[in-house]
Each structure stands twice: as C-alpha cells, then as structure tokens.
Design an enzyme around this catalytic site. Structure first.
Site, PDB file in Angstrom:
ATOM      1  N   CYS A   2      35.405  35.067   0.598  1.00 49.36           N
ATOM      2  CA  CYS A   2      36.070  34.804   1.872  1.00 49.36           C
ATOM      3  C   CYS A   2      35.774  35.986   2.784  1.00 49.36           C
ATOM      4  CB  CYS A   2      37.575  34.632   1.676  1.00 49.36           C
ATOM      5  SG  CYS A   2      38.482  34.339   3.213  1.00 49.36           S
ATOM      6  N   GLU A 106      33.857  28.915   5.606  1.00 50.96           N
ATOM      7  CA  GLU A 106      32.919  29.004   4.499  1.00 50.96           C
ATOM      8  C   GLU A 106      31.666  28.222   4.862  1.00 50.96           C
ATOM      9  OE1 GLU A 106      31.523  30.849   2.229  1.00 50.96           O
ATOM     10  OE2 GLU A 106      33.596  31.113   1.510  1.00 50.96           O
TER      11      GLU A 106
END
Length: 225
Positions: A2, A106
């Site tokens: 992340c 993402e």
C-alpha cells in the site's frame, strides 16, 4: 503493498465524529487525494489514543542513519511482524498506531500495462489501517515521527487486483490494536483481510503513482464494480 492512499475529509469533521483532539500540526494539515511516502498524514498512536497527530508515511527506525530508509519501509507484512527486528520491538512495546484513510490505490497488471484502482469501504466513509510508528532524531536533534502500514493477504475482491492489501480494522479492533495490555501474539489475529463484500473498487483514469497528482477527485470517475 500500500503505497498510495487518500484522506480527503477535513480533520475538524473527524475530530467531531470520533471525539478526538487534534494536535497543532493536525489542525494545519490539508486533506489529500494522494498521500505518498515521506508526506505527513493523520495517525492516532497508542501513546495518546484520544489525539490525532500527523506523522511521515514511511517508517524510520530510531537506529537509522538516514531518514531515506523510510521509503523502503512504507509497509510491514503481518505474517512476519514478530520476526523482523525493525518491527517486532514496535509491536511488543506498544508502538502501534491507527492510520486514517478514506480509500487506497492499487495497480492491476494487464499485460505490460498497469491499471490503477481506487478501493474504499461500502459502509464507512473513513476507516483506519493498522500501523506501527517510531521516532527518529536527525543530526540537528529534530524529532521525525513516522509510520508503516501493515499489509496482509488479499480478500476475494483484492486478489483480482493485487497480491497484498492493507489491514483495515473494525471499530472494535481499533481499540484492541492500541490497547497496551494486549498480548502481541493475540494482536496478530486482528491482522486479516477486511471482508470483500464490504469493499468496493473501481478503475481511475489518473495514475496515482505520480505524487504531484493531488488536485483531482477520483470519486468523479467510476466504472461498474
């Protein structure tokens, strides 16, 4: 991993909703659609669970020689927290924190290309990632507070996009994660994937890997999900 996420809410609103005090730095912090490594972002630490402060994204251990190491420590794998010397002392010594967010980004590999996605919760406007934090002192004696976001294996939604996802805590888990009386081994049981049916994901047109991109609202562009 992340490496990019957002928190577009005014912290004054969060302060009222969650009954948290704001540090002076937090009062001056501006909402961001694209929080990148090294930037300041809102956290709540185990030291002061009623206070929201802003720390630097990317953990710099107290023993580091240079804060640039933080770029390599933006995430901590949940499966090895109690094995890694950089993270184990933070878990054991209650250097745990909550990282405020309203979505994260993402990239899904599609051949040679990567398609960016925005991921958020269907039933919660804001939420907290599980994190770890540390204080580092630079050569001039200035304190540099920083944090890492804990990641885990993906749920059924995320596995279509990436092989890791950040640990998102429920309200009850948030309290446990900051509780100094919890057994560190028991805390590892909290670090699971958030339920896929409580999350949403959609493609975005702008590439959030460019940290200069922060004047565009990804909520404006959605696709079927």
């Amino acid at each position: 991993m992340c490496g990019r996420y957002s928190e577009k809410n005014d912290l004054k609103k969060i302060e009222d909703q969650m009954k948290l005090r704001l540090s002076e730095k937090a009062k001056n912090w501006k909402p961001s659609f694209n929080i990148a490594p090294s930037q300041l972002a809102p956290v709540v630490t185990s030291d002061e669970p009623d206070l929201m402060d802003v720390f630097h994204f990317g953990l710099v251990p107290h023993w580091a020689k240079d804060k640039k190491v933080g770029y390599k420590m933006i995430n901590a794998r949940s499966e090895t927290l109690l094995e890694k010397p950089s993270f184990k002392p933070l878990v054991v010594n209650n250097k745990r924190c909550l990282v405020l967010a309203d979505s994260f980004f993402e990239w899904k590999k599609e051949g040679k290309e990567k398609q960016p996605f925005r991921i958020l919760l269907a039933d919660r406007e804001v939420f907290f990632f599980a994190g770890l934090w540390s204080s580092w002192k630079d050569p001039d004696g200035e304190i540099y507070n920083s944090y890492s976001i804990i990641t885990t294996s993906p749920n059924k939604l995320m596995e279509k996009i990436h092989d890791r996802m950040p640990v998102i805590l429920t309200r009850e888990e948030e309290k446990l994660w900051l509780d100094p009386d919890q057994n560190p081994k028991d805390l590892l049981k909290l670090l699971n994937a958030y339920p896929a049916d409580s999350m949403e994901a959609y493609e975005i047109e702008h590439d959030a890997s460019n940290k200069k991109w922060n004047d565009y609202n990804p909520c404006e562009i959605q696709c079927d999900h």
